[in-house]
Design an enzyme around this catalytic site. Structure first.
Site, PDB file in Angstrom:
ATOM      1  N   HIS A 203       5.945  -3.552  -6.053  1.00  0.00           N
ATOM      2  CA  HIS A 203       5.985  -2.467  -7.034  1.00  0.00           C
ATOM      3  C   HIS A 203       6.057  -1.088  -6.377  1.00  0.00           C
ATOM      4  O   HIS A 203       6.294  -0.078  -7.054  1.00  0.00           O
ATOM      5  CB  HIS A 203       4.748  -2.545  -7.935  1.00  0.00           C
ATOM      6  N   ARG A 204       5.858  -1.007  -5.071  1.00  0.00           N
ATOM      7  CA  ARG A 204       5.949   0.285  -4.393  1.00  0.00           C
ATOM      8  C   ARG A 204       7.390   0.765  -4.292  1.00  0.00           C
ATOM      9  O   ARG A 204       7.636   1.968  -4.145  1.00  0.00           O
ATOM     10  CB  ARG A 204       5.338   0.188  -2.994  1.00  0.00           C
TER      11      ARG A 204
END
Length: 237
Positions: A210-211
């Site tokens: 998700h980064r």
């Protein structure tokens, strides 16, 4: 008072490969904020194309499998969605968007789980991918795989469909930003043109970092892969 049975156990040392896999998977679960998204793909047209390819194949020439089609579809989609072909550099605080599309294929052989790499998969034909994936899988199983064949992957495909598994969530293979889990092709009832008809369907599940990949990014990538598989003539080029 009855005697209690003592449950004995045999300690089994991990192989060097098992230790590496265990360490990398633990790092992924501990350090990466991952999420998953899934999509269903109708495979009737892909199944028909595969039948045509099988009928036309010369002796000794590998017929592309569903997994080969998925590798090809992913490779083309990765070119369009570069974040999914990237990685997050925690030390530098940057995204690495890789120039080459190198698709790893998870191969299990006894106590070995290795991920050999199809390099520049977006530049290879479906037939070339079929030939290369078979050679890589065989080299894993006969233990002749070379270290360089396991390096530089930018994305991974993990398929358990051959075991009848409908859906699963794969663990990221750091530093890659995404991995695709492939389920079995199965017969389902679907609505079409006002009627319920039988269709062949497969579930694809993307695990993402998700980064670097957000929900909409994952959804668009999955939709792109789905569309390419549902109109598979574009995979032949």
């Amino acid at each position: 008072m009855s005697d209690m049975m003592v449950n004995a156990a045999t300690a089994q040392k991990l192989t060097r490969t098992q230790k590496l896999v265990a360490r990398r998977m633990a790092e992924a679960k501990r350090e990466v904020p991952e999420f998953t998204a899934a999509i269903d793909v109708e495979m009737d047209t892909a199944a028909a194309l595969r039948g045509e390819l099988k009928a036309a194949a010369s002796d000794g020439v590998p017929v592309p499998s569903y997994n080969d089609m998925i590798v090809r579809a992913c490779a083309l989609a990765l070119r369009t969605h570069p974040a999914v072909n990237g990685s997050f550099d925690a030390e530098g605080g940057t995204f690495q968007l890789w120039e080459h599309v190198n698709v790893g294929i998870a191969v299990e052989a006894g106590d070995r789980l290795l991920v050999p790499t199809v390099r520049d998969a977006d530049a290879k034909s479906l037939a070339e991918i079929a030939q290369e994936t078979r050679a890589l899988a065989e080299s894993v199983r006969d233990k002749s795989i070379l270290p360089e064949a396991l390096a530089d992957g930018t994305f991974t495909v993990s398929n358990l469909g051959m075991f009848g598994v409908r859906h699963f969530e794969a663990v990221l293979n750091p530093p890659q930003a995404a991995i695709l889990a492939v389920g079995a092709v199965r017969a389902v009832a679907v609505p079409r043109d006002g009627a319920i008809v039988a269709a062949q369907q497969m579930t694809l599940t993307l695990t993402s970092d998700h980064r670097i990949i957000y929900g909409a990014d994952a959804a668009r990538f999955l939709a792109d892969v789905r569309d390419r598989l549902q109109d598979p003539q574009g995979l032949l080029g």
